[in-house]
Scaffold this active site. Structure first.
Site, PDB file in Angstrom:
ATOM      1  N   GLY A   1       0.806  -1.215   0.000  1.00 42.53           N
ATOM      2  CA  GLY A   1       0.000   0.000   0.000  1.00 42.53           C
ATOM      3  C   GLY A   1       0.839   1.264   0.000  1.00 42.53           C
ATOM      4  CG  HIS A   2       3.492   1.889   2.465  1.00 40.13           C
ATOM      5  ND1 HIS A   2       2.585   2.763   3.007  1.00 40.13           N
ATOM      6  CD2 HIS A   2       3.641   0.893   3.363  1.00 40.13           C
ATOM      7  CE1 HIS A   2       2.216   2.307   4.198  1.00 40.13           C
ATOM      8  NE2 HIS A   2       2.834   1.176   4.436  1.00 40.13           N
TER       9      HIS A   2
ATOM     10  CG  HIS B   1       0.586   2.189   8.252  1.00 41.85           C
ATOM     11  ND1 HIS B   1       1.705   2.627   8.903  1.00 41.85           N
ATOM     12  CD2 HIS B   1       0.984   1.271   7.348  1.00 41.85           C
ATOM     13  CE1 HIS B   1       2.761   1.970   8.414  1.00 41.85           C
ATOM     14  NE2 HIS B   1       2.349   1.157   7.471  1.00 41.85           N
TER      15      HIS B   1
END
Ligand SMILES: Nc1ncnc2c1ncn2[C@@H]1O[C@H](COP(=O)(O)OP(=O)(O)OP(=O)(O)O)[C@@H](O)[C@H]1O
Ligand SMILES: [Mg+2]
Lengths: 212, 332
Positions: free
Chosen positions: B56-57, B219
């Site tokens: 997700g990064h 996050h």
């Protein structure tokens, strides 16, 4: 109590089911003070455990517990994977190749699990973690067993202590894990990991109560 | 939730397969284990550099695997640390006999999983060392908490430690220079909108239309506070001041700058931020050696940005300037 390996396996499956049933609840708790994945992580791990357990039909108790630990470690990730994984691994190592578990094994296993979690996560009571449910539970279990109670009764005392521990986490500031970033803002929320520990202990107690 | 995905449970695998299909000349995938490995690894006699963390990064981490940066990256589920067996497998893939450095971001999950992997590697006779990146000044650094988080500054650790490994540095030397970067890099970010983890299906937090969160983590961890949206200059001034004061950066320092987009912030806005950062540094007589503007450490579709400053000495300057050739970071 005389728990056979097959009963131990059923007990672990029951724990897995409760985790699955509480997936949304645990995730919700984690979304308040973490990253909204605790239920998802745990359910994923216990789903893998559920698939794995049937392959262990002839194993001893220690092997079952160690395999559960390894399965959690290798599927969960996050913080709870290594923590609960280490807990089961250590319990399995302590209990060893027994075919039947007695009350004393319950005590030994849970003490080893607690020590493993504390070593891995370096958390102490009051940090708002799993330890806040598990440590009082382990102490209550020991006390009850020493007072001559049955395994089911002693585990009942452990469940009550764990529940109080969960309640206690609402009033403290997190010092370990993601929730620690919140500082004061973590106040008023119960810890997801302490909650899953309570649910697991409660399921174990209900399982024992059902069979006696 | 409106996302271009197939199944939430499959998004990481799908992404990695797509990434490797796009860059076969740089990377290969270890199937089942979600590890992206430099194509020519292990490089004999060269220190391996393994990083990883939740997905997700992107382009972190897999996008930085290649010559002069990472040797392998372990992709966990979205925002969830990879597992010890994954990390161990990556260590084995890259071990060329000179040891392996693990670059870990300071999150409980990452620390514990990498630590277990290092123990397993040791048991198998592979030498490893670890560094922990904690550049986020939004979080109080305290012995009694998990401490500061690792965010965009990690990319500088990958770049510089990678250059040192590529140049033939020993494990100790690569670790030492990685630690020097960690000691000299500071970041702070902010968010305009939250993001949705595919498996969760809804945002982890909400922000009102006119509200922003200062100090937001990658996050969606909370930052220092929420406030009404202000101009880019005002927001940038706040972030940059915090970063400057923390080290502290001082007149005469030479720095590298990274203006990092969190996923949904257009380059236009990142350049607007950089204009202000450059002006502030100029006023303080801090000279900018290199600037990186773009998406390096994202947070899914979160809108927002972070400002990172790295204080450079001669060694760091040279290693930062060294060539790197990876899918997500190219410098010639
Ligand atoms: N150091 C620690 N010791 C004991 N328990 C911890 C520690 N850190 C976190 N925990 C427990 O883990 C729980 C969170 O587990 P979870 O599965 O959500 O992992 P996580 O922290 O979100 O990791 P990741 O983001 O990498 O997935 C917390 O509620 C807390 O009880
Ligand atoms: Mg979590």
């Amino acid at each position: 109590m005389g728990l056979t390996v097959s009963e131990l396996t059923d007990m672990i499956q029951a724990v897995g089911k409760v985790i699955e049933d509480n997936k949304a609840f645990l995730t919700e708790l984690d979304s308040a003070i973490g990253d909204a994945d605790h239920g998802i992580n745990m359910a994923k791990g216990f789903h893998a455990v559920k698939e794995k357990l049937p392959t262990l039909a002839d194993a001893d108790a220690g092997t079952v517990l160690k395999t559960v630990g390894m399965t959690l470690v290798s599927t969960v990730g996050g913080a709870s994977g290594p923590l609960y994984g280490t807990a089961f691994l250590r319990a399995g190592m302590k209990i060893g190749n027994k075919e039947e578990l007695l009350a004393v094994d319950l005590d030994l296993g849970l003490v080893a699990a607690l020590e493993g979690i504390k070593q891995r996560g370096r958390a102490e009571p009051g940090d708002k973690t799993i330890v806040d449910a598990l440590q009082p539970a382990v102490m209550a279990l020991k006390e009850s067993l020493n007072a001559g109670k049955t395994a089911t009764e002693a585990l009942g005392a452990a469940v009550t202590a764990a529940e109080d521990g969960v309640e206690y986490t609402k009033g403290i500031i997190a010092r370990k894990g993601r929730a620690s970033y919140l500082g004061e803002r973590s106040l008023g929320h119960q810890d997801p990991g302490a909650t899953s520990t309570y649910l697991m202990l409660r399921t174990m107690q209900e399982f024992l109560a059902r069979r006696t | 939730m409106k996302k271009l995905i197939n199944l939430p449970e499959q998004v990481v695998e799908d992404m990695l397969e797509g990434m490797v299909a796009a860059y076969p000349e740089y990377i290969r995938l270890v199937p089942e284990l979600n590890i992206v490995v430099r194509k020519d690894a292990p490089m004999k006699g060269q220190v391996g550099l393994v990083s990883g963390g939740g997905s997700g990064h992107e382009p972190t981490h897999g996008g930085f695997v290649g010559k002069g940066m990472l040797t392998a990256a372990c992709a966990g589920d979205v925002f969830t640390s990879p597992t010890p067996d994954q990390i161990l497998a990556a260590i084995k893939e890259v071990d060329g006999g000179a040891g392996v450095l693990l670059v870990v971001k300071n999150y409980t999950g990452d620390i514990m999983n990498f630590e277990m992997a290092a123990e397993l590697a040791e048991a198998e006779g592979i030498e490893t060392a670890s560094v922990v990146v904690n550049d986020d000044v939004a979080v109080e650094d305290s012995l009694y908490t998990q401490g500061r988080r690792g965010i965009a500054g990690t990319v500088f650790v990958h770049k510089i430690a990678g250059a040192k490994a590529q140049a033939g540095g020993t494990l100790d030397e690569v670790k030492e220079v990685a630690e020097k970067v960690i000691a000299n890099v500071r970041s702070m970010g902010m968010a305009l909108t939250p993001c949705i983890v595919p498996a969760a299906g809804k945002p982890t937090f909400t922000l009102a239309e006119d509200e922003i969160e200062i100090g937001m983590g990658i996050h969606g961890e909370p930052g220092t506070h929420r406030e009404k949206i202000r101009t880019a200059d005002e927001i940038t001034e706040h972030l940059t001041k915090k970063v400057l004061e923390d080290l502290p950066f001082a007149e005469g320092d030479e720095v590298a700058v990274m203006i990092n987009g969190l996923g949904a912030t257009p380059l236009m806005e990142l350049f607007v931020i950089n204009k202000k950062v450059a002006k502030m540094l100029g006023e303080r007589k801090i000279s900018v050696v290199r600037t990186y503007v773009g998406e390096y450490m994202t947070s899914l579709e979160m809108a927002g940005a972070s400002v990172t400053l790295l204080k450079l000495d001669q060694e760091l300057k040279e290693l930062l300037a060294a060539p790197a050739d990876t899918p997500g970071f190219k410098q010639f």
